[in-house]
Design a protein around this motif. Structure first.
Motif, PDB file in Angstrom:
ATOM      1  N   GLU B 160       0.985  -1.105  -0.012  1.00 34.34           N
ATOM      2  CA  GLU B 160       0.090  -0.040   0.003  1.00 34.34           C
ATOM      3  C   GLU B 160       0.855   1.077  -0.058  1.00 34.34           C
ATOM      4  O   GLU B 160       1.976   1.340   0.801  1.00 34.34           O
ATOM      5  CB  GLU B 160      -0.856   0.057   1.119  1.00 34.34           C
ATOM      6  CG  GLU B 160      -2.004  -1.093   1.269  1.00 34.34           C
ATOM      7  CD  GLU B 160      -2.960  -1.103   2.353  1.00 34.34           C
ATOM      8  OE1 GLU B 160      -2.572  -0.281   3.345  1.00 34.34           O
ATOM      9  OE2 GLU B 160      -3.282  -2.333   2.579  1.00 34.34           O
ATOM     10  N   LYS B 161       0.596   2.027  -0.848  1.00 37.34           N
ATOM     11  CA  LYS B 161       1.202   3.396  -1.084  1.00 37.34           C
ATOM     12  C   LYS B 161       0.566   4.497  -0.027  1.00 37.34           C
ATOM     13  O   LYS B 161      -0.842   4.576  -0.196  1.00 37.34           O
ATOM     14  CB  LYS B 161       1.500   3.786  -2.369  1.00 37.34           C
ATOM     15  CG  LYS B 161       2.211   2.795  -3.156  1.00 37.34           C
ATOM     16  CD  LYS B 161       3.493   2.844  -2.886  1.00 37.34           C
ATOM     17  CE  LYS B 161       4.482   1.810  -3.598  1.00 37.34           C
ATOM     18  NZ  LYS B 161       4.038   0.362  -3.238  1.00 37.34           N
ATOM     19  N   PRO B 162       1.240   5.486   0.544  1.00 38.61           N
ATOM     20  CA  PRO B 162       0.505   6.548   1.020  1.00 38.61           C
ATOM     21  C   PRO B 162      -0.144   7.342  -0.104  1.00 38.61           C
ATOM     22  O   PRO B 162       0.556   7.846  -1.052  1.00 38.61           O
ATOM     23  CB  PRO B 162       1.547   7.347   1.714  1.00 38.61           C
ATOM     24  CG  PRO B 162       3.041   6.821   1.213  1.00 38.61           C
ATOM     25  CD  PRO B 162       2.671   5.646   0.540  1.00 38.61           C
ATOM     26  N   THR B 163      -1.207   7.838   0.005  1.00 37.93           N
ATOM     27  CA  THR B 163      -1.951   8.792  -0.916  1.00 37.93           C
ATOM     28  C   THR B 163      -1.653  10.155  -0.572  1.00 37.93           C
ATOM     29  O   THR B 163      -1.128  10.699   0.372  1.00 37.93           O
ATOM     30  CB  THR B 163      -3.734   8.537  -0.737  1.00 37.93           C
ATOM     31  OG1 THR B 163      -4.146   8.855   0.532  1.00 37.93           O
ATOM     32  CG2 THR B 163      -3.748   6.930  -1.157  1.00 37.93           C
ATOM     33  N   GLU B 167      -0.545  13.326   3.411  1.00 39.04           N
ATOM     34  CA  GLU B 167       0.574  14.164   3.212  1.00 39.04           C
ATOM     35  C   GLU B 167       1.012  14.728   4.517  1.00 39.04           C
ATOM     36  O   GLU B 167      -0.220  14.803   5.479  1.00 39.04           O
ATOM     37  CB  GLU B 167       0.363  15.363   2.396  1.00 39.04           C
ATOM     38  CG  GLU B 167       0.050  15.083   0.942  1.00 39.04           C
ATOM     39  CD  GLU B 167       1.208  14.831   0.365  1.00 39.04           C
ATOM     40  OE1 GLU B 167       2.423  15.197   0.330  1.00 39.04           O
ATOM     41  OE2 GLU B 167       1.275  13.454  -0.197  1.00 39.04           O
ATOM     42  N   GLY B 168       2.177  14.550   5.007  1.00 38.39           N
ATOM     43  CA  GLY B 168       2.362  14.999   6.465  1.00 38.39           C
ATOM     44  C   GLY B 168       2.113  14.192   7.614  1.00 38.39           C
ATOM     45  O   GLY B 168       2.125  14.612   8.739  1.00 38.39           O
ATOM     46  N   LYS B 169       1.595  13.055   7.363  1.00 38.01           N
ATOM     47  CA  LYS B 169       1.278  12.184   8.604  1.00 38.01           C
ATOM     48  C   LYS B 169       2.108  11.191   8.899  1.00 38.01           C
ATOM     49  O   LYS B 169       2.937  10.894   7.888  1.00 38.01           O
ATOM     50  CB  LYS B 169      -0.088  11.365   8.185  1.00 38.01           C
ATOM     51  CG  LYS B 169      -1.356  12.305   8.008  1.00 38.01           C
ATOM     52  CD  LYS B 169      -2.619  11.218   7.810  1.00 38.01           C
ATOM     53  CE  LYS B 169      -3.780  12.366   7.959  1.00 38.01           C
ATOM     54  NZ  LYS B 169      -5.010  11.506   7.229  1.00 38.01           N
ATOM     55  N   ARG B 170       2.292  10.651  10.264  1.00 31.73           N
ATOM     56  CA  ARG B 170       3.214   9.580  10.213  1.00 31.73           C
ATOM     57  C   ARG B 170       2.747   8.407   9.696  1.00 31.73           C
ATOM     58  O   ARG B 170       1.544   7.901  10.092  1.00 31.73           O
ATOM     59  CB  ARG B 170       3.546   9.567  11.838  1.00 31.73           C
ATOM     60  CG  ARG B 170       4.315   8.365  12.160  1.00 31.73           C
ATOM     61  CD  ARG B 170       4.365   8.462  13.758  1.00 31.73           C
ATOM     62  NE  ARG B 170       3.398   8.431  14.687  1.00 31.73           N
ATOM     63  CZ  ARG B 170       3.263   7.920  15.683  1.00 31.73           C
ATOM     64  NH1 ARG B 170       4.307   7.641  16.269  1.00 31.73           N
ATOM     65  NH2 ARG B 170       2.354   7.692  16.383  1.00 31.73           N
ATOM     66  N   ILE B 171       3.514   7.964   9.046  1.00 35.45           N
ATOM     67  CA  ILE B 171       3.221   6.388   8.656  1.00 35.45           C
ATOM     68  C   ILE B 171       3.877   5.386   9.322  1.00 35.45           C
ATOM     69  O   ILE B 171       5.124   5.154   9.519  1.00 35.45           O
ATOM     70  CB  ILE B 171       3.807   6.362   6.875  1.00 35.45           C
ATOM     71  CG1 ILE B 171       3.144   7.367   6.213  1.00 35.45           C
ATOM     72  CG2 ILE B 171       3.610   4.876   6.479  1.00 35.45           C
ATOM     73  CD1 ILE B 171       3.583   7.568   4.737  1.00 35.45           C
ATOM     74  N   ILE B 172       3.203   4.331   9.725  1.00 37.42           N
ATOM     75  CA  ILE B 172       3.607   2.973  10.330  1.00 37.42           C
ATOM     76  C   ILE B 172       3.101   1.827   9.172  1.00 37.42           C
ATOM     77  O   ILE B 172       2.064   1.525   8.930  1.00 37.42           O
ATOM     78  CB  ILE B 172       2.587   2.565  11.377  1.00 37.42           C
ATOM     79  CG1 ILE B 172       2.851   3.973  12.513  1.00 37.42           C
ATOM     80  CG2 ILE B 172       3.105   1.466  12.204  1.00 37.42           C
ATOM     81  CD1 ILE B 172       4.006   4.048  13.295  1.00 37.42           C
ATOM     82  N   TRP B 181     -11.184  -6.676   8.440  1.00 35.91           N
ATOM     83  CA  TRP B 181     -11.776  -5.703   9.247  1.00 35.91           C
ATOM     84  C   TRP B 181     -11.418  -4.204   9.361  1.00 35.91           C
ATOM     85  O   TRP B 181     -12.162  -3.340  10.007  1.00 35.91           O
ATOM     86  CB  TRP B 181     -12.150  -6.483  10.680  1.00 35.91           C
ATOM     87  CG  TRP B 181     -11.062  -6.855  11.050  1.00 35.91           C
ATOM     88  CD1 TRP B 181     -10.483  -8.325  11.271  1.00 35.91           C
ATOM     89  CD2 TRP B 181     -10.023  -6.185  11.976  1.00 35.91           C
ATOM     90  NE1 TRP B 181      -9.415  -8.299  11.837  1.00 35.91           N
ATOM     91  CE2 TRP B 181      -8.865  -7.173  12.285  1.00 35.91           C
ATOM     92  CE3 TRP B 181      -9.793  -4.996  12.367  1.00 35.91           C
ATOM     93  CZ2 TRP B 181      -7.777  -6.797  13.273  1.00 35.91           C
ATOM     94  CZ3 TRP B 181      -8.830  -4.569  13.062  1.00 35.91           C
ATOM     95  CH2 TRP B 181      -7.795  -5.519  13.671  1.00 35.91           C
ATOM     96  N   PHE B 182     -10.098  -4.115   8.996  1.00 33.35           N
ATOM     97  CA  PHE B 182      -9.541  -2.835   8.956  1.00 33.35           C
ATOM     98  C   PHE B 182      -9.757  -1.964   7.817  1.00 33.35           C
ATOM     99  O   PHE B 182      -9.018  -2.491   6.853  1.00 33.35           O
ATOM    100  CB  PHE B 182      -7.965  -2.986   9.447  1.00 33.35           C
ATOM    101  CG  PHE B 182      -7.459  -1.866   9.975  1.00 33.35           C
ATOM    102  CD1 PHE B 182      -6.346  -1.889  10.711  1.00 33.35           C
ATOM    103  CD2 PHE B 182      -7.825  -0.487   9.777  1.00 33.35           C
ATOM    104  CE1 PHE B 182      -5.390  -0.889  11.167  1.00 33.35           C
ATOM    105  CE2 PHE B 182      -7.386   0.468  10.144  1.00 33.35           C
ATOM    106  CZ  PHE B 182      -5.843   0.259  10.876  1.00 33.35           C
ATOM    107  N   VAL B 183     -10.695  -1.108   7.794  1.00 38.79           N
ATOM    108  CA  VAL B 183     -10.908  -0.664   6.408  1.00 38.79           C
ATOM    109  C   VAL B 183     -10.090   0.531   6.145  1.00 38.79           C
ATOM    110  O   VAL B 183      -9.933   1.200   7.113  1.00 38.79           O
ATOM    111  CB  VAL B 183     -12.420  -0.123   6.590  1.00 38.79           C
ATOM    112  CG1 VAL B 183     -12.769   0.586   5.300  1.00 38.79           C
ATOM    113  CG2 VAL B 183     -13.339  -1.183   6.644  1.00 38.79           C
ATOM    114  N   GLN B 184      -9.589   0.753   4.918  1.00 41.10           N
ATOM    115  CA  GLN B 184      -8.902   1.875   4.670  1.00 41.10           C
ATOM    116  C   GLN B 184      -9.638   2.864   4.228  1.00 41.10           C
ATOM    117  O   GLN B 184     -10.718   3.119   3.383  1.00 41.10           O
ATOM    118  CB  GLN B 184      -7.886   1.484   3.569  1.00 41.10           C
ATOM    119  CG  GLN B 184      -6.830   2.187   2.883  1.00 41.10           C
ATOM    120  CD  GLN B 184      -5.887   1.516   2.168  1.00 41.10           C
ATOM    121  OE1 GLN B 184      -6.251   0.736   1.293  1.00 41.10           O
ATOM    122  NE2 GLN B 184      -4.596   2.162   1.891  1.00 41.10           N
ATOM    123  N   ASN B 185      -9.177   4.374   4.461  1.00 42.68           N
ATOM    124  CA  ASN B 185      -9.883   5.358   4.021  1.00 42.68           C
ATOM    125  C   ASN B 185      -9.558   5.867   2.580  1.00 42.68           C
ATOM    126  O   ASN B 185      -8.461   5.867   2.473  1.00 42.68           O
ATOM    127  CB  ASN B 185      -9.666   6.738   5.085  1.00 42.68           C
ATOM    128  CG  ASN B 185     -10.609   6.154   6.330  1.00 42.68           C
ATOM    129  OD1 ASN B 185     -11.605   5.621   6.270  1.00 42.68           O
ATOM    130  ND2 ASN B 185      -9.876   6.750   7.425  1.00 42.68           N
TER     131      ASN B 185
END
Lengths: 203, 185
Positions: B160-163, B167-172, B181-185
């Protein structure tokens, strides 16, 4: 080689090897129950074998007896749980026990699951949900007396109680609950009793 | 674990002997010995209406408040042993039996049983385990306490790539497939 021969001789002469199962001859058919204490009556009920049924008879439902001994719980408190699940289907009983807050509920749930698995594997039960609880009882286990310290150097004697739990599963849907006895039924029985009286010590 | 078990008999005997001694010496005057009480006039004599002591006695007698030692006689105590039939009636009364629970349903996600007003235990355990692993990753990234950044966090799984929204969020990063069950926004 002399040392090896001596070691071999001594290993044969080890006393614990003789008293392994309480008999000197390992191939004899003498069983002395040193390891398994006394096999309880409830466990023996699973061993009865009925003669084969005749073609016209209705099918005898399978009966599975299971129990657990020396559970660290009080027999009176366990009785409430046993009374709860008496007469229920096994699925309903497991559901009730899962969400009960009592300590004995966890133990009884394990016992029921064990009994269900036993039924499917050994007692020729086709569907594991097609079982209901015909009997569920509690019994008194061995009590142990211990000292309980109070203030001012006083003490009391407390008893640490344990209990047994017995369950009998029968194949088939649970029987319908009995309708409560009404006053009309009681009156009918009374009249029946009066009518069935006969004269005694007469000609 | 050392369990001290002493036989209670000599201690009990010593206690009883002490109590008996106290009784004999009259330290428990409330307990009578089956005879008539020690007070009460043995002889009726014409005397003054009220003795100098009599006022206090009269006032005490009229109020009728017993002292602490006499009140032992009026303490509540069972008169008869409760029979086992009576005990059974009380213990097996319907209000003492466990009630049947009617709020048990089947969880639509996993199929286990759940109570209606409570989260499903199995699904909760699943989510808890995954959250623990994400927190461990966060801990590794931060390195120590008080290093939490002031920006939001986004969890990305395998492939998965950051959209542009991230921007500017911390990525884990988590090295596994995204759970259903973990829905991606």
């Amino acid at each position: 080689s002399g040392a090896a021969w001596a070691r071999g001789l001594l290993s044969w002469a080890r006393p614990e090897r003789w008293l392994a199962s309480g008999s000197l001859f390992p191939l004899s058919c003498i069983h002395t129950s040193t390891s398994l204490q006394k096999i309880g009556k409830w466990e023996k009920k699973n061993r009865i074998v009925y003669p084969p049924q005749l073609p016209g008879e209705p099918r005898r439902p399978a009966e599975i007896y299971h129990c657990r001994r020396e559970i660290k719980y009080s027999k009176d408190k366990m009785w409430y749980l046993a009374k709860l699940i008496k007469g229920m289907s096994i699925d309903q009983a497991l559901a009730q026990l899962e969400f009960s807050d009592k300590k004995g509920a966890k133990v009884i749930k394990e016992v029921l699951l064990e009994a269900q698995e036993m039924a499917v594997r050994k007692h020729n039960v086709e569907f594991k949900s097609n079982l209901h609880i015909a009997e569920s009882l509690t019994g008194r286990g061995r009590y142990v007396k211990r000292v309980r310290c109070h203030g001012k150097g006083m003490f009391g004697v407390m008893k640490i109680s344990r209990c047994h739990y017995f369950v009998k599963l029968v194949e088939g849907p649970p029987p319908p609950p009995e309708p409560p006895r009404t006053g009309f039924d009681q009156a009918k029985e009374y009249v029946q009793q009066l009518r069935s009286r006969t004269l005694v010590h007469t000609l | 674990v050392l369990v001290l078990v002493c036989s209670p008999l000599p201690r009990l005997r010593a206690l009883l002997q002490r109590c008996w001694g106290q009784l004999e010496r009259g330290l428990w005057p409330g307990v009578l010995w089956g005879q008539s009480p020690p007070w009460g006039p043995a002889l009726a004599v014409q005397g003054p209406a009220l003795l100098p002591q009599g006022i206090n006695n009269a006032s005490e007698g009229s109020t009728g408040v017993p002292g602490l030692l006499e009140s032992i006689l009026w303490m509540a105590a069972p008169k008869k042993r409760r029979t086992v039939e009576v005990n059974r009636c009380r213990r097996r009364h319907p209000n003492k039996l466990i009630e049947l629970k009617r709020n048990i349903d089947v969880c639509p996600e996993c199929g286990n049983l759940k109570q209606k007003h409570v989260l499903c235990g199995y699904c909760y355990a699943k989510v808890k385990a995954e959250t623990r692993l994400i927190r461990m990753e966060i801990h590794k990234k931060e390195g120590g306490p008080f290093n939490a950044p002031t920006v939001e966090t986004v969890v990305l799984y395998d492939g998965e790539k950051p959209t542009e929204k991230d921007e500017g969020k911390r990525i884990i990063e988590r090295a596994r497939k995204r759970p259903s069950w973990f829905v991606q926004n």
